[in-house]
Design a protein around this motif. Structure first.
Motif, PDB file in Angstrom:
ATOM      1  N   THR A  78       0.810  -1.217   0.000  1.00 20.01           N
ATOM      2  CA  THR A  78       0.000   0.000   0.000  1.00 20.01           C
ATOM      3  C   THR A  78       0.846   1.271   0.000  1.00 20.01           C
ATOM      4  N   ASP A  79       2.130   1.164   0.379  1.00 17.46           N
ATOM      5  CA  ASP A  79       3.002   2.344   0.348  1.00 17.46           C
ATOM      6  C   ASP A  79       3.749   2.445  -0.977  1.00 17.46           C
ATOM      7  N   ASN A  80       3.332   1.630  -1.965  1.00 21.03           N
ATOM      8  CA  ASN A  80       3.896   1.587  -3.321  1.00 21.03           C
ATOM      9  C   ASN A  80       5.232   0.857  -3.417  1.00 21.03           C
ATOM     10  N   THR A  81       5.709   0.291  -2.304  1.00 20.35           N
ATOM     11  CA  THR A  81       6.879  -0.576  -2.363  1.00 20.35           C
ATOM     12  C   THR A  81       6.505  -1.846  -3.128  1.00 20.35           C
ATOM     13  N   CYS A  82       7.418  -2.340  -3.951  1.00 22.53           N
ATOM     14  CA  CYS A  82       7.158  -3.568  -4.707  1.00 22.53           C
ATOM     15  C   CYS A  82       8.130  -4.654  -4.264  1.00 22.53           C
ATOM     16  N   ILE A  83       7.613  -5.844  -3.991  1.00 23.05           N
ATOM     17  CA  ILE A  83       8.455  -6.978  -3.640  1.00 23.05           C
ATOM     18  C   ILE A  83       8.150  -8.123  -4.600  1.00 23.05           C
ATOM     19  N   GLU A  84       9.151  -8.929  -4.879  1.00 23.93           N
ATOM     20  CA  GLU A  84       8.971 -10.007  -5.842  1.00 23.93           C
ATOM     21  C   GLU A  84       7.900 -10.983  -5.373  1.00 23.93           C
ATOM     22  N   ALA A  85       7.045 -11.401  -6.299  1.00 25.36           N
ATOM     23  CA  ALA A  85       5.986 -12.365  -6.006  1.00 25.36           C
ATOM     24  C   ALA A  85       6.149 -13.571  -6.924  1.00 25.36           C
ATOM     25  N   PHE A  86       5.596 -14.703  -6.494  1.00 33.59           N
ATOM     26  CA  PHE A  86       5.800 -15.968  -7.190  1.00 33.59           C
ATOM     27  C   PHE A  86       4.453 -16.568  -7.573  1.00 33.59           C
ATOM     28  N   PRO A  87       4.102 -16.533  -8.857  1.00 34.72           N
ATOM     29  CA  PRO A  87       2.783 -17.013  -9.293  1.00 34.72           C
ATOM     30  C   PRO A  87       2.552 -18.471  -8.926  1.00 34.72           C
ATOM     31  N   LYS A  88       1.324 -18.772  -8.529  1.00 29.13           N
ATOM     32  CA  LYS A  88       0.939 -20.149  -8.250  1.00 29.13           C
ATOM     33  C   LYS A  88       0.993 -20.956  -9.543  1.00 29.13           C
ATOM     34  N   ALA A  89       1.290 -22.243  -9.413  1.00 25.20           N
ATOM     35  CA  ALA A  89       1.355 -23.110 -10.593  1.00 25.20           C
ATOM     36  C   ALA A  89       0.010 -23.151 -11.308  1.00 25.20           C
ATOM     37  N   GLU A  90      -1.060 -23.200 -10.534  1.00 25.78           N
ATOM     38  CA  GLU A  90      -2.404 -23.179 -11.108  1.00 25.78           C
ATOM     39  C   GLU A  90      -3.037 -21.832 -10.846  1.00 25.78           C
ATOM     40  N   GLN A  91      -3.256 -21.090 -11.897  1.00 24.89           N
ATOM     41  CA  GLN A  91      -3.840 -19.765 -11.787  1.00 24.89           C
ATOM     42  C   GLN A  91      -5.366 -19.840 -11.860  1.00 24.89           C
ATOM     43  N   PRO A  92      -6.072 -19.026 -11.097  1.00 24.26           N
ATOM     44  CA  PRO A  92      -7.535 -19.037 -11.139  1.00 24.26           C
ATOM     45  C   PRO A  92      -8.053 -18.534 -12.484  1.00 24.26           C
ATOM     46  N   GLU A  93      -9.174 -19.075 -12.917  1.00 26.99           N
ATOM     47  CA  GLU A  93      -9.770 -18.625 -14.176  1.00 26.99           C
ATOM     48  C   GLU A  93     -10.335 -17.224 -14.035  1.00 26.99           C
ATOM     49  N   THR A  94     -10.874 -16.923 -12.866  1.00 24.19           N
ATOM     50  CA  THR A  94     -11.394 -15.582 -12.597  1.00 24.19           C
ATOM     51  C   THR A  94     -10.922 -15.146 -11.210  1.00 24.19           C
ATOM     52  N   ILE A  95     -10.801 -13.858 -11.039  1.00 23.66           N
ATOM     53  CA  ILE A  95     -10.402 -13.284  -9.757  1.00 23.66           C
ATOM     54  C   ILE A  95     -11.657 -12.875  -8.998  1.00 23.66           C
ATOM     55  N   GLU A  96     -11.802 -13.387  -7.779  1.00 25.31           N
ATOM     56  CA  GLU A  96     -12.963 -13.043  -6.958  1.00 25.31           C
ATOM     57  C   GLU A  96     -12.706 -11.738  -6.213  1.00 25.31           C
ATOM     58  N   LYS A  97     -13.696 -10.877  -6.237  1.00 18.58           N
ATOM     59  CA  LYS A  97     -13.614  -9.610  -5.509  1.00 18.58           C
ATOM     60  C   LYS A  97     -14.005  -9.843  -4.052  1.00 18.58           C
ATOM     61  N   ASP A  98     -13.559  -8.964  -3.181  1.00 18.20           N
ATOM     62  CA  ASP A  98     -13.918  -9.053  -1.763  1.00 18.20           C
ATOM     63  C   ASP A  98     -14.364  -7.681  -1.272  1.00 18.20           C
ATOM     64  N   ASN A  99     -15.312  -7.101  -2.003  1.00  8.58           N
ATOM     65  CA  ASN A  99     -15.802  -5.780  -1.647  1.00  8.58           C
ATOM     66  C   ASN A  99     -16.893  -5.867  -0.589  1.00  8.58           C
ATOM     67  N   LEU A 100     -17.071  -4.790   0.135  1.00  6.33           N
ATOM     68  CA  LEU A 100     -18.130  -4.709   1.133  1.00  6.33           C
ATOM     69  C   LEU A 100     -19.481  -4.827   0.443  1.00  6.33           C
TER      70      LEU A 100
END
Length: 200
Positions: free
Chosen positions: A8-30
């Motif tokens: 959230t402070d705009n710092t970027c750190i390396e991330a490692f994609p999961k072997a199986e990627q989801p077909e759709t991204i689920e939202k978690d909005n109020l």
């Protein structure tokens, strides 16, 4: 090609994609609860069901007993996406909206919340600052029954006022990582503790 998790402070750190990627991204909005578990209209006298505090007793105990040590290692956790995204078995929730916006918190979400928000802390009976870990209550009335982590790694019930900044700030941090939780690899809590402290 490297992937990055943007904090959230705009710092970027390396991330490692999961072997199986989801077909759709689920939202978690109020959103209003549609299960009927947390939202009951009319019928005076009906009470909201108690929200389960956690999903796994052993994992909860592990988290609580190590939380203060983990806070002490917050720089390392914030610099490693797999530690940051380690799932924490807390089921926070609000009356009317249920768990929406608060689902699947991670170690990094808690660490970032504790580091950046004064409302994420409360005082125990001795006046010492302690981190809040469980959020439950009404967003309308402000009535709540939260919990903080005591110095000995125990959960202690507390009501916090004002309540809105507590759940609002946690939801803001948690929602920032809704997509990352689904896309990138994460260590277990046991693995994080083993890496940081050499034990499980």
């Amino acid at each position: 090609m490297k992937c990055y998790l943007e904090l959230t402070d705009n710092t970027c750190i390396e991330a490692f994609p999961k072997a199986e990627q989801p077909e759709t991204i689920e939202k978690d909005n109020l959103a209003l609860d549609t299960t009927g578990e947390f939202l009951q209209m009319g019928g005076g006298g009906k009470r909201h069901k108690k929200i389960a505090t956690h999903t796994d007793e052993a994992q909860l105990k592990l988290f609580l007993q190590n939380a203060h040590r983990l806070i002490g290692q917050s720089d390392r956790i914030m610099a490693d996406s797999r530690m940051f995204l380690a799932p924490v078995p807390i089921r926070n929730g609000l009356a009317y909206t249920g768990t929406s916006g608060l689902r699947n918190p991670t170690l990094g979400v808690y660490i970032e919340w504790w580091r950046n928000y004064e409302c994420a802390w409360t005082k125990d009976k001795y006046g010492a600052r302690q981190p809040i870990y469980y959020i439950a209550g009404s967003p309308l009335s402000g009535s709540n029954k939260c919990a903080y982590i005591g110095p000995e790694g125990n959960g202690c019930t507390v009501s916090v006022y004002p309540f809105s900044p507590v759940w609002g700030s946690f939801m803001e941090v948690n929602n920032h990582y809704a997509e990352a939780k689904q896309l990138y690899e994460a260590y277990s809590l046991e693995a994080v503790i083993e890496i940081l402290f050499g034990e499980t």
